[in-house]
Design an enzyme around this catalytic site. Structure first.
Site, PDB file in Angstrom:
ATOM      1  N   LYS A  50       0.827  -1.211   0.000  1.00  0.00           N
ATOM      2  CA  LYS A  50       0.000   0.000   0.000  1.00  0.00           C
ATOM      3  C   LYS A  50       0.860   1.260   0.000  1.00  0.00           C
ATOM      4  O   LYS A  50       0.449   2.297  -0.537  1.00  0.00           O
ATOM      5  CB  LYS A  50      -0.941   0.006   1.211  1.00  0.00           C
ATOM      6  CG  LYS A  50      -1.870  -1.199   1.293  1.00  0.00           C
ATOM      7  CD  LYS A  50      -2.544  -1.502  -0.042  1.00  0.00           C
ATOM      8  CE  LYS A  50      -3.251  -2.847  -0.028  1.00  0.00           C
ATOM      9  NZ  LYS A  50      -2.344  -4.004  -0.076  1.00  0.00           N
ATOM     10  N   GLY A 140       1.460 -19.836   8.456  1.00  0.00           N
ATOM     11  CA  GLY A 140       1.407 -18.897   7.347  1.00  0.00           C
ATOM     12  C   GLY A 140       1.649 -19.536   5.997  1.00  0.00           C
ATOM     13  O   GLY A 140       1.458 -20.742   5.803  1.00  0.00           O
ATOM     14  N   GLY A 176       1.052 -13.372 -13.165  1.00  0.00           N
ATOM     15  CA  GLY A 176      -0.021 -13.531 -12.205  1.00  0.00           C
ATOM     16  C   GLY A 176      -0.811 -12.255 -11.983  1.00  0.00           C
ATOM     17  O   GLY A 176      -0.396 -11.423 -11.177  1.00  0.00           O
ATOM     18  N   VAL A 179      -4.329 -10.689  -6.890  1.00  0.00           N
ATOM     19  CA  VAL A 179      -4.314  -9.519  -6.015  1.00  0.00           C
ATOM     20  C   VAL A 179      -2.923  -8.885  -5.985  1.00  0.00           C
ATOM     21  O   VAL A 179      -2.753  -7.682  -6.237  1.00  0.00           O
ATOM     22  CB  VAL A 179      -4.749  -9.910  -4.587  1.00  0.00           C
ATOM     23  CG1 VAL A 179      -4.632  -8.714  -3.660  1.00  0.00           C
ATOM     24  CG2 VAL A 179      -6.184 -10.429  -4.601  1.00  0.00           C
ATOM     25  N   GLY A 181      -0.234  -9.375  -7.972  1.00  0.00           N
ATOM     26  CA  GLY A 181       0.239  -8.960  -9.280  1.00  0.00           C
ATOM     27  C   GLY A 181      -0.393  -7.681  -9.761  1.00  0.00           C
ATOM     28  O   GLY A 181       0.287  -6.781 -10.279  1.00  0.00           O
ATOM     29  N   GLU A 183      -1.890  -5.276  -7.937  1.00  0.00           N
ATOM     30  CA  GLU A 183      -1.528  -4.136  -7.106  1.00  0.00           C
ATOM     31  C   GLU A 183      -0.110  -3.662  -7.411  1.00  0.00           C
ATOM     32  O   GLU A 183       0.129  -2.476  -7.670  1.00  0.00           O
ATOM     33  CB  GLU A 183      -1.661  -4.495  -5.628  1.00  0.00           C
ATOM     34  CG  GLU A 183      -3.102  -4.655  -5.161  1.00  0.00           C
ATOM     35  CD  GLU A 183      -3.221  -4.854  -3.661  1.00  0.00           C
ATOM     36  OE1 GLU A 183      -4.345  -4.769  -3.144  1.00  0.00           O
ATOM     37  OE2 GLU A 183      -2.182  -5.096  -3.004  1.00  0.00           O
ATOM     38  N   GLY A 266       0.560 -16.680  -6.687  1.00  0.00           N
ATOM     39  CA  GLY A 266      -0.121 -17.297  -5.564  1.00  0.00           C
ATOM     40  C   GLY A 266       0.829 -17.666  -4.436  1.00  0.00           C
ATOM     41  O   GLY A 266       2.044 -17.443  -4.516  1.00  0.00           O
ATOM     42  N   ASP A 308      -3.280 -18.398   7.033  1.00  0.00           N
ATOM     43  CA  ASP A 308      -2.842 -18.787   5.694  1.00  0.00           C
ATOM     44  C   ASP A 308      -2.392 -20.241   5.618  1.00  0.00           C
ATOM     45  O   ASP A 308      -2.326 -20.812   4.528  1.00  0.00           O
ATOM     46  CB  ASP A 308      -1.692 -17.888   5.235  1.00  0.00           C
ATOM     47  CG  ASP A 308      -2.150 -16.479   4.899  1.00  0.00           C
ATOM     48  OD1 ASP A 308      -3.328 -16.159   5.167  1.00  0.00           O
ATOM     49  OD2 ASP A 308      -1.335 -15.697   4.383  1.00  0.00           O
ATOM     50  N   HIS A 443     -26.437  13.330  -2.019  1.00  0.00           N
ATOM     51  CA  HIS A 443     -26.156  13.573  -3.433  1.00  0.00           C
ATOM     52  C   HIS A 443     -25.163  14.719  -3.555  1.00  0.00           C
ATOM     53  O   HIS A 443     -25.326  15.745  -2.886  1.00  0.00           O
ATOM     54  CB  HIS A 443     -27.444  13.936  -4.186  1.00  0.00           C
ATOM     55  CG  HIS A 443     -27.188  14.303  -5.629  1.00  0.00           C
ATOM     56  ND1 HIS A 443     -26.928  13.351  -6.594  1.00  0.00           N
ATOM     57  CD2 HIS A 443     -27.132  15.519  -6.248  1.00  0.00           C
ATOM     58  CE1 HIS A 443     -26.735  13.966  -7.749  1.00  0.00           C
ATOM     59  NE2 HIS A 443     -26.860  15.287  -7.568  1.00  0.00           N
TER      60      HIS A 443
END
Length: 461
Positions: A50, A140, A176, A179, A181, A183, A266, A308, A443
């Site tokens: 992020k 994990g 890939g 998610v 790849g 991002e 993955g 995980d 609105h």
């Protein structure tokens, strides 16, 4: 030999929560992890990614400010400063996790790898034995790399490696479009890195609906080369990078050179080095213990698996929830109970964002046959999205006929993370179409798109 009532193997998001939950009921709990400590999310997952995306968004918005009649010139992207901030902020997040672990007694932590010798007996590499009445496996996962990508040699990266680069690379080929790849690939592209992305089978992120998947391919494919169902012929390391040969749109063989290859193909559960063959556990085809998703109990009833490691819902908030369930059940065994699970929610922080809520389209079709209705909404028709200059995307919501109960949603669009949370909260509270239509809608806001969908659903249920 060391004897404990409960051993928790793994100190990530699931393991830490399992340890703390178990300790509320039992003081004899041992947390085992060889390190590095700090959780996958903070060290190499959601937080550093992020940070890279935030830098990419800043660059992208400046570059496209002329959409609003605002001119910006002389834009420069300092790759070293970008990566320095990514690592610096990442280290702060890891530090917070480690700070939170200071409350754990040194006697309760064993920083060693362990393997099973029997159902109740664990062994460290130096021969120390730990006998545990109950055990939680929360080890994990790690990147799963298809064998042919190893031909990239020293030019092969996984997300763990990417954040350690001193500066931004000149070019990256991404394998890939899931998610990770999507991002990282889009973020690198927006920071000036030449990117090409390959996939297999046509999947894009977690999207299950064909229309939304096609909309996503159109969106991302217009920004950088994306082939979600590619035919890659060869991968070869060179002295300066990696050569990738692939089949072009007209069937011709093309070859392109990149500085690095990023494998975002993955992740696999970290259970293969635990010596599970020395236990009575029933394993599935992947070598993962078979377990009850409600209690997280394995076939050997004193063993539980969370996060995980079980590859059921590999997301941080799900790992924390599962840690709480496994920790409680391990502590109170044999009083094992189903834990409270929240409505499934997943978000991809691409632009436009992708979000899935509740049941997947194929699950809805299987469970409800012809007893459901679905409506779609194109963000090109959304006033606020047009104002923002972010009117790309498609959204769908499914509901049960008769009751109007929401079943699932898939979103490709601006600020999907917020719309998805609203819908997840609504589903968690079992609110139907009528109840949601009775809510206030300001609105102009993006939430008006949800109201349009609900109005269309009301006429079909």
């Amino acid at each position: 030999m060391r004897k404990v009532d409960i051993a928790v193997i793994g100190a990530g998001s699931a393991g830490l929560t399992a340890y703390r939950t178990a300790r509320r009921h039992n003081q004899s709990v041992l947390l085992i992890d060889p390190g590095p400590l700090g959780t996958t999310c903070a060290r190499v997952g959601c937080m550093p990614s992020k940070l890279l995306i935030a830098a990419a968004d800043a660059a992208w918005h400046i570059q496209h400010a002329d959409t609003f009649g605002v001119s910006a010139s002389g834009i420069q992207i300092d790759g070293e400063k970008v990566m320095q901030r990514v690592r610096g902020m990442r280290d702060r997040f890891v530090g917070k996790v480690l700070k939170g672990m200071e409350s754990i007694s040194e006697e309760d932590i064993l920083q060693q790898p362990v393997r099973f010798k029997t159902d109740h007996l664990l062994e460290t590499p130096d021969g120390e034995l730990i006998e545990a009445g109950r055990i939680v496996i929360a080890t994990g996962s790690r990147p799963a790399i298809p064998g042919f990508l190893n031909a990239a040699g020293k030019r092969l990266l996984v997300n763990d490696d990417l954040f350690e680069l001193d500066t931004l690379p000149e070019s990256v080929v991404v394998f890939g479009p899931g998610v990770i790849g999507l991002e990282l690939g889009q973020a690198l592209h927006r920071l000036g890195v030449r990117v090409r992305m390959f996939g297999v089978g046509g999947a894009i992120g977690p999207i299950g609906d064909d229309d939304i998947r096609q909309a996503a391919q159109n969106c991302f494919g217009s920004e950088f080369p994306l082939d979600p169902d590619s035919q890659v012929i060869d991968v070869k390391e060179t002295s300066s990078g990696v050569l990738v040969s692939f089949e072009g749109e007209s069937g011709q063989t093309l070859t392109e050179e990149f500085e690095y290859l990023l494998a975002a193909t993955g992740r696999r559960p970290n259970v293969d080095q635990l010596g599970l063959e020395h236990t009575s556990l029933e394993l599935d085809a992947r070598g993962v213990p078979v377990f009850d998703p409600d209690t997280l109990q394995c076939s050997a009833e004193h063993l539980f698996i969370a996060g995980d490691a079980n590859n059921y819902l590999p997301l941080l908030h799900e790992a924390s929830d599962e840690g709480a369930i496994a920790g409680r059940n391990a502590a109170l065994w044999p009083d094992v109970a189903a834990g409270d699970r929240t409505v499934p929610l997943a978000v991809v922080f691409s632009d436009p964002q992708i979000a899935t809520v509740g049941m997947r389209p194929d699950q809805i079709e299987q469970a409800f046959a012809n007893a459901f209705a679905v409506a779609s909404f194109d963000f090109a028709d959304q006033a606020r999205a047009k104002v923002m200059g972010r009117d790309l995307g498609l959204m769908k919501i499914w509901a049960e006929k008769g009751s109007g109960q929401l079943l699932g949603a898939e979103i490709l669009g601006p600020e999907a993370e917020h719309l998805a949370h609203l819908l997840a909260w609504a589903m968690q509270q079992k609110l139907g179409v009528d109840e949601l239509l009775a809510m206030p809608y300001y609105h102009p806001v993006l939430e008006e798109g949800v109201r349009s969908l609900l109005r269309a659903l009301k006429g079909r249920i």
